[in-house]
Design a protein around this motif. Sequence first.
Motif, PDB file in Angstrom:
ATOM      1  N   THR A 130       0.801  -1.233   0.000  1.00 30.26           N
ATOM      2  CA  THR A 130       0.000   0.000   0.000  1.00 30.26           C
ATOM      3  C   THR A 130       0.829   1.276   0.000  1.00 30.26           C
ATOM      4  OG1 THR A 130      -0.071   0.082   2.416  1.00 30.26           O
ATOM      5  CG2 THR A 130      -1.877  -1.093   1.331  1.00 30.26           C
ATOM      6  N   THR A 131       2.107   1.145   0.262  1.00 26.63           N
ATOM      7  CA  THR A 131       2.916   2.326   0.548  1.00 26.63           C
ATOM      8  C   THR A 131       4.286   2.214  -0.100  1.00 26.63           C
ATOM      9  OG1 THR A 131       1.819   2.311   2.706  1.00 26.63           O
ATOM     10  CG2 THR A 131       3.719   3.747   2.498  1.00 26.63           C
TER      11      THR A 131
ATOM     12  N   GLU B 129       7.598  10.124   5.582  1.00 27.79           N
ATOM     13  CA  GLU B 129       8.523   9.035   5.240  1.00 27.79           C
ATOM     14  C   GLU B 129       7.902   8.044   4.264  1.00 27.79           C
ATOM     15  OE1 GLU B 129      11.814   7.980   5.857  1.00 27.79           O
ATOM     16  OE2 GLU B 129      11.893  10.142   6.169  1.00 27.79           O
ATOM     17  N   ALA B 130       6.580   8.012   4.227  1.00 27.83           N
ATOM     18  CA  ALA B 130       5.903   7.047   3.366  1.00 27.83           C
ATOM     19  C   ALA B 130       5.010   7.792   2.381  1.00 27.83           C
ATOM     20  CB  ALA B 130       5.053   6.103   4.210  1.00 27.83           C
ATOM     21  N   LEU B 131       4.904   7.246   1.188  1.00 24.16           N
ATOM     22  CA  LEU B 131       4.018   7.842   0.178  1.00 24.16           C
ATOM     23  C   LEU B 131       3.025   6.793  -0.295  1.00 24.16           C
ATOM     24  CD1 LEU B 131       6.545   9.882  -1.988  1.00 24.16           C
ATOM     25  CD2 LEU B 131       5.081  10.727  -0.146  1.00 24.16           C
ATOM     26  N   PRO B 132       1.798   7.156  -0.580  1.00 24.79           N
ATOM     27  CA  PRO B 132       1.245   8.485  -0.367  1.00 24.79           C
ATOM     28  C   PRO B 132       0.990   8.768   1.108  1.00 24.79           C
ATOM     29  CG  PRO B 132      -0.484   6.965  -1.065  1.00 24.79           C
ATOM     30  CD  PRO B 132       0.797   6.194  -1.108  1.00 24.79           C
ATOM     31  N   GLU B 148      -1.737   7.360   5.726  1.00 22.66           N
ATOM     32  CA  GLU B 148      -0.439   6.939   5.190  1.00 22.66           C
ATOM     33  C   GLU B 148      -0.667   5.670   4.391  1.00 22.66           C
ATOM     34  OE1 GLU B 148       3.240   7.391   7.756  1.00 22.66           O
ATOM     35  OE2 GLU B 148       3.241   5.245   7.353  1.00 22.66           O
ATOM     36  N   GLY B 149      -0.264   5.692   3.128  1.00 18.57           N
ATOM     37  CA  GLY B 149      -0.491   4.529   2.270  1.00 18.57           C
ATOM     38  C   GLY B 149      -1.837   4.625   1.565  1.00 18.57           C
TER      39      GLY B 149
END
Lengths: 147, 186
Positions: A130-131, B129-132, B148-149
């Motif tokens: 997902t990320t 730190e994480a996308l999206p 996040e995610g």
Amino acid sequence: MAALLLPVLCPGQISGYLTADNPPRLFAKRGGVVVSKLRFRLRPGYHVNSNAPKDPSLIPLRLTWDAGTAKTVSLEFPPPVMERYAFSEQPLSVYTENIVITSRLQLNSNAPTGSQALLAKLRYQACNNTTCFPPKTVEVKQPIEIR
Amino acid sequence: MKHFAFLLSAVTVLLAASCAAAVKPLKDRKQAPDFSLKDTNGQTVKLSDYKGKVVLLNFWATWCGPCKIEIPWFMEFEQKYKDQGFAVLGVSMDAEGWEVIRPYIERVKVNYRILLGDDVVAGEYGGVEALPTTFLLDRTHRIASVHEGLVGKDRYQNEIQELLGMGKKVAADGGTASARLVPRPD
């Protein structure tokens, strides 16, 4: 708990989602060719793009060696796996587990003798289902005894 | 057996709650930091330019697969809710800048404003730190939710509608369900 034990069980060079094992020492003469096999372990549930992702917008896995002591003759990446994720319409060319990259390196004729370390840098971009995470670089020191 | 049934129902309730709109209560919302970033035309854009609007602030990158799933949703939201005081701002974290961003947004025909992000702004928003990573801001630009995610389209839609004070809520299966949503005085 597993995360706490990981550095103890796998004493490698850790960076983000990917861990590099400490490579065994190589032995070579000045001007000679050596073969280095670097092993990287991915955190379970994560993947990195292969060195040749089909989608040009994806960031490929890239290994570079510091040119100070040796020059790179060839790099060999393992075959990638084609995986489909929740976010991908097409299967992606990725690595999902251990990655062993084989490098053939020719030592410079004037390389310093004795116990040395060749520096490799692996740039990778990791995602899970997902990320995605910004590209990172892990450095690995390849020990070598140069005669 | 009774314990198992209870546990099962508790888990079901928790899952249902986690799938529903999850905007924070007013008292728990923190002010979103203002920023100043350039858009595709080189124009400086500040968050404060969007005063009074509900803003969906999406940190993304062209190399991020999950981000590309969400972008068409955000385009639809922009189109659907722009006249009701809503705007999407996409903050690209591509280190290569407009050279890689511009071809992508032109190809996809992104209908909302794209800004070139930097580490300073990302840092002010917790590091991203994480996308999206997506922040939904209420009309006074307090952070009502953070995702996040990749999360579901309906979840965003529910939250946007709640922040806009609309009385309809989209069910998790994509249908529309009635919901007692009271317009917020944001």
